[in-house]
Design a protein around this motif. Structure first.
Motif, short mmCIF file in Angstrom:
data_model
loop_
_atom_site.label_atom_id
_atom_site.label_comp_id
_atom_site.label_asym_id
_atom_site.label_seq_id
_atom_site.Cartn_x
_atom_site.Cartn_y
_atom_site.Cartn_z
N GLY A 106 -1.40 8.64 97.60
CA GLY A 106 -1.14 9.26 99.19
C GLY A 106 -1.25 10.85 98.79
O GLY A 106 -2.12 11.34 98.05
N ASP A 107 -0.82 11.44 100.18
CA ASP A 107 -0.80 12.97 100.14
C ASP A 107 -0.31 13.67 98.95
O ASP A 107 0.81 13.26 98.82
N LYS A 108 -0.88 14.52 98.68
CA LYS A 108 -0.67 15.62 97.61
C LYS A 108 -0.75 16.84 97.71
O LYS A 108 -1.60 17.37 98.49
N GLU A 109 -0.01 17.85 97.16
CA GLU A 109 -0.22 19.36 97.06
C GLU A 109 -0.01 19.87 95.87
O GLU A 109 0.79 19.55 95.12
N MET A 110 -1.20 20.76 95.49
CA MET A 110 -0.85 21.49 94.08
C MET A 110 -0.99 22.84 94.42
O MET A 110 -2.11 23.39 95.03
N MET A 111 -0.17 23.56 94.07
CA MET A 111 -0.05 24.85 94.10
C MET A 111 -0.10 25.67 92.74
O MET A 111 0.27 25.46 91.63
N LEU A 112 -1.37 26.67 92.74
CA LEU A 112 -1.67 27.30 91.50
C LEU A 112 -1.25 28.55 91.56
O LEU A 112 -1.87 29.36 92.63
N GLY A 113 -0.73 29.05 90.51
CA GLY A 113 -0.35 30.84 90.52
C GLY A 113 -0.45 31.02 89.09
O GLY A 113 -0.72 30.44 88.17
N GLU A 115 1.85 31.70 86.95
CA GLU A 115 2.70 31.14 85.95
C GLU A 115 2.39 29.49 85.67
O GLU A 115 2.83 29.13 84.45
N GLY A 116 1.66 28.94 86.57
CA GLY A 116 1.17 27.75 86.17
C GLY A 116 0.96 26.85 87.50
O GLY A 116 0.41 27.31 88.48
N ILE A 117 1.16 25.47 87.74
CA ILE A 117 0.87 24.61 88.70
C ILE A 117 2.12 23.94 89.11
O ILE A 117 3.01 23.62 88.41
N THR A 118 2.08 23.69 90.38
CA THR A 118 3.32 22.79 90.95
C THR A 118 2.60 21.73 91.72
O THR A 118 1.69 22.26 92.65
N VAL A 119 2.84 20.39 91.39
CA VAL A 119 2.34 19.34 92.16
C VAL A 119 3.38 18.57 92.76
O VAL A 119 4.57 18.30 92.33
N SER A 120 3.26 18.37 94.39
CA SER A 120 4.34 17.82 95.07
C SER A 120 3.84 16.70 96.00
O SER A 120 2.59 16.91 96.27
N ASP A 121 4.51 15.82 96.28
CA ASP A 121 4.41 15.02 97.50
C ASP A 121 5.70 14.72 98.22
O ASP A 121 6.44 15.50 97.84
N LYS A 122 5.97 13.82 98.94
CA LYS A 122 6.72 13.47 99.95
C LYS A 122 8.05 13.20 98.92
O LYS A 122 9.19 13.45 99.57
N ARG A 123 7.74 12.62 97.82
CA ARG A 123 8.98 12.13 97.05
C ARG A 123 9.22 13.03 95.87
O ARG A 123 10.28 12.88 95.15
N SER A 124 8.47 13.81 95.36
CA SER A 124 8.74 14.71 93.97
C SER A 124 8.22 15.86 93.91
O SER A 124 7.16 16.18 94.93
N GLU A 125 8.32 16.66 93.09
CA GLU A 125 7.71 17.82 92.68
C GLU A 125 7.66 18.15 91.31
O GLU A 125 8.83 17.78 90.61
N CYS A 126 6.43 18.39 90.79
CA CYS A 126 6.41 18.79 89.27
C CYS A 126 5.89 20.08 89.06
O CYS A 126 4.89 20.36 89.49
N LYS A 127 6.53 20.76 88.02
CA LYS A 127 6.04 22.22 87.81
C LYS A 127 5.42 22.07 86.35
O LYS A 127 6.46 21.57 85.47
#
Length: 180
Positions: A106-113, A115-127
């Protein structure tokens, strides 16, 4: 930089292929299977040839059994990696089709900065800080971001617009030093 993308079973299978093609343990296992199988196959074929030299008929059930088993083992050795890879891919495809594994798709979002990356979806977020990422593999259709030897986040390139793929590659090259 923020990247939004949709993960499908095909994307997960792309990770499986990438993992198997770069995994030394899997390659050693295939080499062992081939070597052992080749030895047994040759043994059966030589035994069948010895039977012929002793005057046994080509129609003899013992000869047919030995020649058939030997040939089958030798063919299995030739195609063992394709067979094993195919089995793994089939099992992965079946597992990700189960409802309890739908969270991986399904749909995911990755934010890259910085400090690192953050991967998130409707249910979770991992940094993950950049030092935690062990490598990034690029295929024609995906970026595969390994956070452990067995775990990765797959970013399909089909969702990247314009220069996003080049910018993402540059960011990975800047921050990720491949680890062994």
């Amino acid at each position: 930089m923020t990247v939004q993308y949709d993960i499908t079973v095909d994307d997960i299978l792309a990770f499986q292929k990438d993992y198997l093609s770069s995994n030394r343990q899997f390659k050693r296992q295939i080499a062992r299977i081939r070597l052992l199988g080749f030895a047994w196959g040759v043994l059966f074929v030589i035994t069948a040839a010895g039977m012929l030299l002793q005057g046994l008929s080509l129609a003899s059930p013992r000869f047919i059994l030995m020649a058939t088993v030997g040939t089958a083992i030798l063919l299995l050795c030739l195609f063992s990696d394709k067979y094993t890879t195919g089995k793994v891919m089939k099992n992965a495809s079946r597992l990700y089709a189960l409802p309890e594994n739908a969270g991986h798709l399904g749909d995911k979002e990755m934010m890259l900065g910085d400090e690192g990356i953050t991967v998130s979806d409707k249910r979770s977020e991992c940094k993950f800080c950049w030092d935690y990422i062990i490598r990034v593999n690029e295929t024609p259709e995906h970026f595969i971001v390994y956070v452990t030897g067995l775990t990765a986040h797959v970013i399909p390139k089909r969702g990247l617009i314009g220069e996003d793929a080049a910018a993402l590659k540059e960011l990975f090259n800047k921050h990720v030093t491949p680890k062994k």
